[in-house]
Enzyme design. Structure first.
Site, short mmCIF file in Angstrom:
data_model
loop_
_atom_site.label_atom_id
_atom_site.label_comp_id
_atom_site.label_asym_id
_atom_site.label_seq_id
_atom_site.Cartn_x
_atom_site.Cartn_y
_atom_site.Cartn_z
N HIS A 162 12.34 -19.57 56.00
CA HIS A 162 13.08 -19.68 54.74
C HIS A 162 14.55 -19.30 54.94
O HIS A 162 14.88 -18.14 55.11
CB HIS A 162 12.42 -18.78 53.68
CG HIS A 162 13.13 -18.77 52.37
ND1 HIS A 162 13.12 -17.68 51.54
CD2 HIS A 162 13.88 -19.72 51.75
CE1 HIS A 162 13.84 -17.96 50.45
NE2 HIS A 162 14.30 -19.18 50.56
N LYS A 184 5.41 -31.77 50.05
CA LYS A 184 5.49 -31.03 51.32
C LYS A 184 4.21 -31.25 52.14
O LYS A 184 4.27 -31.43 53.36
CB LYS A 184 5.71 -29.54 51.06
CG LYS A 184 7.14 -29.20 50.63
CD LYS A 184 7.33 -27.70 50.47
CE LYS A 184 8.74 -27.35 50.00
NZ LYS A 184 9.79 -27.59 51.00
N MET A 234 20.80 -28.51 51.78
CA MET A 234 20.03 -27.52 52.55
C MET A 234 19.72 -28.02 53.95
O MET A 234 19.97 -27.33 54.94
CB MET A 234 18.74 -27.18 51.80
CG MET A 234 18.11 -25.89 52.23
SD MET A 234 19.11 -24.50 51.66
CE MET A 234 18.26 -23.15 52.44
N VAL A 292 11.79 -31.66 49.05
CA VAL A 292 11.75 -31.14 47.69
C VAL A 292 10.66 -30.07 47.53
O VAL A 292 9.62 -30.13 48.17
CB VAL A 292 11.53 -32.31 46.69
CG1 VAL A 292 10.19 -32.98 46.91
CG2 VAL A 292 11.67 -31.85 45.26
N GLU A 293 10.94 -29.07 46.67
CA GLU A 293 10.04 -27.91 46.50
C GLU A 293 8.83 -28.28 45.64
O GLU A 293 8.69 -27.88 44.48
CB GLU A 293 10.84 -26.74 45.87
CG GLU A 293 10.13 -25.40 45.87
CD GLU A 293 10.06 -24.71 47.23
OE1 GLU A 293 9.64 -23.55 47.26
OE2 GLU A 293 10.41 -25.30 48.28
N ASN A 348 20.84 -20.14 50.91
CA ASN A 348 21.98 -21.03 50.67
C ASN A 348 23.23 -20.24 50.29
O ASN A 348 23.13 -19.33 49.49
CB ASN A 348 21.59 -21.99 49.53
CG ASN A 348 22.39 -23.28 49.56
OD1 ASN A 348 23.02 -23.60 50.56
ND2 ASN A 348 22.39 -24.00 48.47
N ASP A 396 15.43 -38.27 56.98
CA ASP A 396 15.21 -38.39 55.54
C ASP A 396 14.68 -39.78 55.26
O ASP A 396 14.62 -40.65 56.17
CB ASP A 396 16.51 -38.12 54.77
CG ASP A 396 16.25 -37.63 53.34
OD1 ASP A 396 16.40 -36.43 53.09
OD2 ASP A 396 15.87 -38.46 52.49
#
Length: 719
Positions: free
Chosen positions: A451, A408, A325, A402-403, A454, A344
């Site tokens: 948002h 977050k 993503m 990561v969700e 994908n 990252d």
């Protein structure tokens, strides 16, 4: 002056030459009803002027004529069928009368000559274009066919094979290609266009071009032998059947019309075109596709206004979280020319993000759409880093980790300490509340959701989610950045799942309930793909999304909207997730994924999935296609209606475009609001009531009952 109207004028030049100039009040020339009337009036004035020996047709704008005025179509197509036929017949006769002028005519084409603009050039005897020109008949994209003589003149000019390829695909041609195929006589540099057109016209008047023979050819039957015609038209039918399928009647109608008209003269062929156009104009598919065009215009217009109001330019982007993503988002920024830092915490993730960008570019090179310079420039625009300090100069930071709200939250808090005070920070979360995430921010006014869908490089939509404390300045700047990235922004208000995922999960819930009641997931997929028209059925889509992602998101939706979206007991999605059948990401879900003997990707219904679901599902039962569609689509439609009523989305048009661009909603159905209005709101209420016993997701709001009772349309509500 021979004639002067609001959209066009004609005057006499030297040596018997006259010019007809299209110059409408707006930014482009279009064929609205007023312009068609003026074209008829100027034709009469030119016919009666004995001084005119030849006519040059040109545009005073940077483009020739972009086509018919589509904003008039909704009102026109609502007329009774006989009135639509009368309108298109009379309009096409205006073009016929122009074609019959008693002297040679030439079109000088610059910029776009599309639809009615292309048909205007076809009624001229000669056509010269400059190198900026694009010419074509894109009516098929609106569910229509040419209505001003395009199906008659183009086949007689360039051959039926070429003409049908033009019309059934709707793709326009650059000037050189159009000349190679015989649609244009000459291509020149823009500065020589008018001079070249005048020169050709003088030659035609002098008899160096047999313009009368050219005109006669356009008005006579097609010069095709019986066998040649049979081969040509059967090939065209097969091509259209393969490419367009059964849901799009327009290309089929074009082939049938040209086939039947092949042996007829202009008047006979035009009569068939008028009848075909009218049939399509009254079809649900045309109404849906015209609706999409108008909705798209509204979304673009809204986006441009918001972007114009932005007072900050995004010169550098940062993406937090690499991988598929993050790599996709970084690629999208870089390929459109905005440098991006991709951050990252792990080198392998950065490597994956860079390889994702390289893979997209590599595929572009294979298709000839990307050259080595473009690939190098794009990759050079992406700077991978493990260090937070590298993002300090970013104007826009997009968090794509990561969700998980805690993770977050930590990342957002850390980011705010590093970047400038006026930097904008966004989250690419697909389900977590923006208001909840904003609690981690010292300056929540500079924070919103952004948002992406994908795969990022293919999906046009970006949902921009406004939190309670997000400033309008932030929204405007993020809209501008989204447009710069080549994406379509739709601004929505915060709620669980935002817009697209909020309406997708009731659809998935409807699917899960259906499977639990004994439906075969393969049969459901087949109905939703082949009959309803989705690019993927629900089982296949869940495999693509990933069972882990879907299960997690359904928990978030359950927590956020417990009154309607409580988790389903023995949900097939959860069953597969617990059995580690995650879908495409590990090659096994509802389907097993692999490669066939030729090395191409394959998917086959998984016997293991059937075995896993057997204990929790009723005995297998065959469901009628209409029931399958209703049990999946009613929950989606109901939730979208609630989103509009609650002000989550600004208009029915934006809602329809969000599903079209975010989920691939079938274009021939026009979006979920167009779908229920085509069905009729009263019929939709009755259908939903039929299944209301299945649970809250099938129960409609009082608002839709009132709309149905009063005969109102969701498209009449203010945008």
């Amino acid at each position: 002056m021979i004639y002067e109207g609001n959209s066009l004028c004609a005057k006499l030049l030297d040596n018997g030459l006259a010019e007809l100039v299209f110059d409408a009040k707006g930014s482009v020339n279009k064929f609205d009803r007023q312009t068609v009337q003026e074209l008829d009036e100027v034709t009469q004035a030119l016919t009666n002027n004995s001084e005119v020996k030849g006519l040059l047709v040109r545009s005073a704008k940077s483009t020739f004529i972009v086509g018919a005025d589509i904003t008039e179509f909704t009102e026109l197509f609502d007329m009774p069928e006989n009135e639509v036929l009368d309108w298109v017949t009379k309009t096409s006769q205006v073009f016929d009368r122009f074609e019959d002028l008693p002297f040679p005519t030439i079109a000088a084409i610059n910029g776009f000559a599309l639809g009615g603009g292309c048909e205007m050039t076809l009624v001229c005897d000669l056509r010269v274009a400059d190198t900026t020109a694009s010419i074509g008949l894109p009516e098929v994209k609106l569910g229509l066919m040419p209505g001003f003589g395009g199906t008659v003149r183009l086949p007689r000019l360039i051959g039926s094979d070429n003409a049908l390829e033009w019309m059934t695909t709707g793709r326009d041609r650059k000037a050189a290609k159009a000349m190679a195929e015989g649609a244009i006589d000459s291509v020149v540099a823009p500065e020589h266009l008018i001079e070249a057109a005048k020169s050709m016209l003088v030659d035609a008047i002098a008899g160096k071009f047999d313009w009368k023979a050219r005109r006669t050819l356009k008005q006579a039957p097609l010069t095709l032998g019986k066998n040649e015609a049979m081969m040509s038209f059967s090939t065209a039918k097969a091509m259209v059947a393969a490419q367009a399928g059964k849901h799009y009647p327009a290309p089929h109608m074009m082939v049938d019309t040209v086939t039947k008209a092949a042996g007829l003269d202009r008047d006979g062929a035009l009569k068939l075109e008028n009848e075909g156009f009218t049939t399509l104009a009254k079809s649900d598919e045309a109404k849906a596709q015209v609706g999409i065009f108008l909705a798209d215009q509204l979304v673009k217009s809204k986006g441009k206004k918001q972007a114009k109001a932005a007072n900050k330019e995004i010169k550098q982007t940062a993406v937090l979280g690499a991988g598929i993503m993050g790599g996709g988002i970084a690629y999208q920024s870089a390929v459109k020319g905005t440098p991006v830092v991709m951050k990252d915490i792990a080198q392998p993730a950065l490597d994956l993000g860079l390889s994702e960008a390289a893979k997209i570019l590599g595929k572009g090179m294979q298709r000839g759409k990307v050259d080595a310079a473009k690939m190098a420039a794009t990759l050079n625009n992406i700077v991978p880093t493990l260090d937070y300090s590298a993002i300090k100069n970013a104007d826009l930071v997009i968090e794509a980790v990561v969700e998980n709200p805690k993770v977050k939250g930590i990342v957002l808090k850390e980011t705010e300490q590093v970047v400038a005070d006026d930097a904008i920070i966004c989250s690419n979360t697909s389900t977590i509340s923006i208001n909840q995430l904003a609690e981690n921010m010292e300056k929540p006014e500079r924070f919103c959701g952004m948002h992406f869908f994908n795969p990022v490089h293919k999906m046009p939509l970006v949902e921009i989610i406004r939190g309670e404390k997000t400033s309008e300045e932030t929204i405007n700047t993020v809209v501008a950045a989204t447009l710069k990235m080549g994406k379509t922004p739709i601004v929505v208000n915060d709620c669980p799942g935002f817009l697209v995922n909020r309406v997708l999960f009731p659809y998935f819930a409807g699917f899960s309930k259906l499977v639990l009641d004994g439906a075969d997931f393969v049969a459901v997929d087949k109905v939703m793909e082949k009959i309803f028209g989705w690019p993927m059925g629900p089982a296949y889509l869940l495999d693509v999304v990933g069972m882990d992602t879907a299960d997690h998101a359904s928990s978030v939706m359950s927590d956020g909207i417990p009154e309607r979206m409580q988790k389903i007991g023995d949900d097939p999605v959860t069953c597969l997730y617990k059995a580690e059948r995650l879908g495409q990401k590990n090659g096994k879900g509802f389907y097993n994924f692999g490669v066939d003997k030729r090395g191409r990707p394959s998917k086959t219904p998984a016997p293991e999935a059937y075995e896993l679901l057997k204990p929790v599902c009723a005995d297998e039962k065959e469901f009628d296609k209409d029931e399958i569609i209703a049990r999946l689509m009613v929950p989606m439609a109901n939730e979208m209606i609630r989103c509009l009523e609650e002000g989550i989305v600004g208009s029915a048009a934006e809602a329809d475009m969000a599903l079209l661009y975010g989920l691939g909603f079938p274009p021939f159905r026009g979006g979920v609001f167009r779908y229920i209005e085509t069905m009729g709101l009263s019929n939709f209420v009755a259908l939903a009531d039929k299944y209301a016993h299945l649970g809250p997701i099938y129960q409609i709001t009082d608002g839709v009952r009132e709309m149905a009772a009063s005969g109102k349309s969701y498209f009449e509500l203010s945008a």
